[in-house]
Design a protein around this motif. Structure first.
Motif, PDB file in Angstrom:
ATOM      1  N   VAL A  45       0.853  -1.185   0.000  1.00  0.00           N
ATOM      2  CA  VAL A  45       0.000   0.000   0.000  1.00  0.00           C
ATOM      3  C   VAL A  45       0.888   1.233   0.000  1.00  0.00           C
ATOM      4  N   GLN A  46       0.715   2.102  -0.985  1.00  0.00           N
ATOM      5  CA  GLN A  46       1.528   3.300  -1.100  1.00  0.00           C
ATOM      6  C   GLN A  46       0.639   4.534  -1.108  1.00  0.00           C
ATOM      7  N   THR A  47       1.029   5.552  -0.349  1.00  0.00           N
ATOM      8  CA  THR A  47       0.326   6.831  -0.371  1.00  0.00           C
ATOM      9  C   THR A  47       1.321   7.926  -0.714  1.00  0.00           C
ATOM     10  N   MET A  48       0.911   8.812  -1.613  1.00  0.00           N
ATOM     11  CA  MET A  48       1.751   9.930  -2.041  1.00  0.00           C
ATOM     12  C   MET A  48       0.874  11.156  -2.207  1.00  0.00           C
ATOM     13  N   GLY A  49       1.231  12.221  -1.530  1.00  0.00           N
ATOM     14  CA  GLY A  49       0.436  13.432  -1.622  1.00  0.00           C
ATOM     15  C   GLY A  49      -0.959  13.253  -1.070  1.00  0.00           C
ATOM     16  N   LEU A  50      -1.107  12.434  -0.031  1.00  0.00           N
ATOM     17  CA  LEU A  50      -2.418  12.148   0.545  1.00  0.00           C
ATOM     18  C   LEU A  50      -2.702  13.091   1.715  1.00  0.00           C
ATOM     19  N   THR A  51      -3.866  13.725   1.679  1.00  0.00           N
ATOM     20  CA  THR A  51      -4.365  14.503   2.799  1.00  0.00           C
ATOM     21  C   THR A  51      -5.448  13.676   3.487  1.00  0.00           C
ATOM     22  N   ALA A  52      -5.215  13.320   4.760  1.00  0.00           N
ATOM     23  CA  ALA A  52      -6.129  12.409   5.456  1.00  0.00           C
ATOM     24  C   ALA A  52      -6.398  12.928   6.862  1.00  0.00           C
ATOM     25  N   GLU A  53      -7.684  12.974   7.228  1.00  0.00           N
ATOM     26  CA  GLU A  53      -8.071  13.423   8.557  1.00  0.00           C
ATOM     27  C   GLU A  53      -9.110  12.471   9.125  1.00  0.00           C
ATOM     28  N   ALA A  54      -8.869  11.967  10.329  1.00  0.00           N
ATOM     29  CA  ALA A  54      -9.809  11.055  10.979  1.00  0.00           C
ATOM     30  C   ALA A  54     -11.071  11.791  11.395  1.00  0.00           C
ATOM     31  N   ALA A  55     -12.116  11.000  11.677  1.00  0.00           N
ATOM     32  CA  ALA A  55     -13.389  11.592  12.078  1.00  0.00           C
ATOM     33  C   ALA A  55     -13.329  12.190  13.469  1.00  0.00           C
ATOM     34  N   ALA A  56     -12.435  11.671  14.326  1.00  0.00           N
ATOM     35  CA  ALA A  56     -12.313  12.149  15.709  1.00  0.00           C
ATOM     36  C   ALA A  56     -10.891  11.900  16.183  1.00  0.00           C
ATOM     37  N   PRO A  57     -10.435  12.618  17.214  1.00  0.00           N
ATOM     38  CA  PRO A  57      -9.046  12.480  17.669  1.00  0.00           C
ATOM     39  C   PRO A  57      -8.678  11.086  18.145  1.00  0.00           C
ATOM     40  N   GLU A  58      -9.631  10.283  18.583  1.00  0.00           N
ATOM     41  CA  GLU A  58      -9.290   8.951  19.094  1.00  0.00           C
ATOM     42  C   GLU A  58      -8.926   7.960  17.995  1.00  0.00           C
ATOM     43  N   TYR A  59      -9.091   8.333  16.751  1.00  0.00           N
ATOM     44  CA  TYR A  59      -8.739   7.455  15.645  1.00  0.00           C
ATOM     45  C   TYR A  59      -7.491   7.963  14.942  1.00  0.00           C
ATOM     46  N   GLN A  60      -6.648   7.014  14.514  1.00  0.00           N
ATOM     47  CA  GLN A  60      -5.548   7.398  13.646  1.00  0.00           C
ATOM     48  C   GLN A  60      -6.101   7.786  12.268  1.00  0.00           C
TER      49      GLN A  60
END
Length: 457
Positions: free
Chosen positions: A437-452
């Motif tokens: 699995v490769q990620t490049m230029g990915l912007t990712a935000e969890a739904a809540a702080p308790e999740y990675q």
């Protein structure tokens, strides 16, 4: 040559059965080497089954309505028996390989170079064959219900401009056909009448579906390789472009009936709105999927009642065995470019322990989850699966959830959430039993702080 159906005895009063007159005009046109059979505008032609033939254009003028007869005993039955789809369970037919349609309104076999054209409409008279099963859907009063347009083993055929509406079952079903052009048609079926697929290319090749608007319950455009037509080989070389789609099931789907392969599929420039699923590949039989490209697509999904397959996944790919004796085929080389997804669930890819999905690319794919409907969330729909297994996977939704997938690249994409109610949402990217699995230029935000935001496994 132009052949007017009224000159062959059609009344067009909406009550007289005009099938014999329409067929006489088609037969005369075919016998003369071809031409145009015209249904004049301003009339409703009530009709039992009619058969299309080579070199005939069936043309419906503006204001012409060709309406299906309510008595199925007057319909053409290509099988000479009642073999058709399985019995009904919920809003979807029990999913198993199906036979050829038992009854059809407009049909053709071994005919080439014909077309259906014009600004008029073909009406399947849906409520003559349906009854309300619940507050959320109508179902068949009996099986089989008639397929509206079924053409088998025909070449160089076209469907232009015409409206196909109120179908009681699959609307336009080319099976075993080569060189099929479907352009600028409208399919307008009720959103609560089950099994009314829009366009179903089946074991067909060199198919172009361009500039169409499809609204229906069940799948808008569904590529199939059914068991009943397995003598015709794979479905391949298909272009779907410039379409607008709304469905209570999937807007564009490959499967679930897939006894032969699907390959070389290109979907481009489409808008999907108000739909239970956006892009779906569901493999349950032995056919394999390879070389598929989705590009420049806007997807907006929402949850519907649980009787409809799907949980608002904008993109879903699954390969699960239909049963202990039927093992699913592979899915590989699938690419998504410039796709925007907004809805109540995330992207879901699921192979299985023995059969991983392979080589998937997401580039410039934006996914945003937001709760908007009254229906339960926090689940993924695995149906159809063997009855002894659970059809729903209950867990909080990630913006992208991948399991048993090998070789995934997520590039220049955004995964996230919106709205105040995020109680059914979790990670931006979640993987399980995946490799490479490769990620490049990915912007990712969890739904809540308790999740990675990103959780790889």
């Amino acid at each position: 040559m132009v052949y007017s159906v009224t000159k062959y005895g059609a009344v067009g009063d909406g009550a007289t059965n005009d099938a014999a007159a329409i067929q006489s005009a088609i037969d005369a046109c075919n016998a003369a080497g071809g031409g145009r059979v015209v249904l004049e505008g301003g009339h409703t032609y009530y009709s039992s089954s009619i058969e299309l033939k080579s070199n005939v254009e069936l043309h419906l003028e503006q204001g012409a309505l060709l309406k299906a007869h309510s008595d199925i005993s007057t319909y053409f039955n290509p099988n000479g028996d009642d073999a058709s789809v399985a019995a009904v369970s919920g809003a979807k037919a029990v999913d198993r390989p199906v036979a050829k349609p038992a009854y059809t309104f407009i049909h053709a076999k071994d005919a080439d170079n014909f077309s259906i054209t014009g600004q008029g409409a073909v009406d399947g008279n849906v409520y003559a064959f349906m009854k309300r099963a619940s507050r959320y859907y109508f179902n068949g009063d009996f099986y089989p219900r008639p397929t509206m347009v079924y053409v088998e083993h025909c070449n160089h055929i076209s469907f232009h401009d015409v409206t196909l509406q109120n179908s009681p079952f699959w609307t336009l079903h080319p099976a075993g056909c080569n060189d099929v052009l479907i352009s600028n048609i409208r399919v307008l079926n009720p959103l609560d009448c089950t099994n009314s697929d829009g366009i179903d290319p089946d074991h067909s090749t060199n198919v172009r579906i361009i500039g169409c608007h499809v609204q229906c319950a069940d799948d808008c455009i569904c590529l199939k390789t059914t068991a009943g037509n397995n003598e015709y080989g794979p479905t391949k070389n298909v272009i779907i472009s410039n379409c607008t789609l709304t469905s209570t099931s999937a807007a564009i789907k490959i499967g679930t009936e897939g006894v032969a392969d699907f390959e070389n599929i290109l979907v481009d420039n489409c808008i999907i709105t108000g739909t239970n699923r956006g892009l779906s590949i569901q493999i349950r039989d032995g056919g394999c999927v390879r070389n598929v490209s989705f590009s420049n697509i806007m997807i907006e999904t929402r949850r519907f009642a649980e009787c409809w397959w799907g949980c608002a996944e904008p993109i879903v790919m699954t390969t699960h065995d239909r049963n202990a004796n039927t093992h699913s085929g592979s899915i590989e080389n699938v690419r998504f470019f410039n796709v925007t997804c907004k809805g109540e669930n995330g992207v879901f890819l699921s192979g299985n322990e023995e059969n991983h999905i392979k080589n998937v690319l997401f580039e410039n794919v934006d996914v945003c989850l937001e709760a908007t409907s009254k229906w339960e969330r926090g689940m993924y729909d695995l149906r159809p699966i063997p009855p002894e297994k659970e059809g729903m996977l209950h867990q909080k939704s990630a913006a992208m959830f991948l399991r048993w997938v090998d070789g995934v690249t997520v590039r220049n994409s955004t995964l996230g959430f919106a709205g105040e109610d995020r109680s059914d949402f979790a990670q931006a990217l979640l993987t399980q039993n995946c490799t490479n699995v490769q990620t490049m230029g990915l912007t990712a935000e969890a739904a809540a702080p308790e999740y990675q935001s990103i959780e790889l496994g």
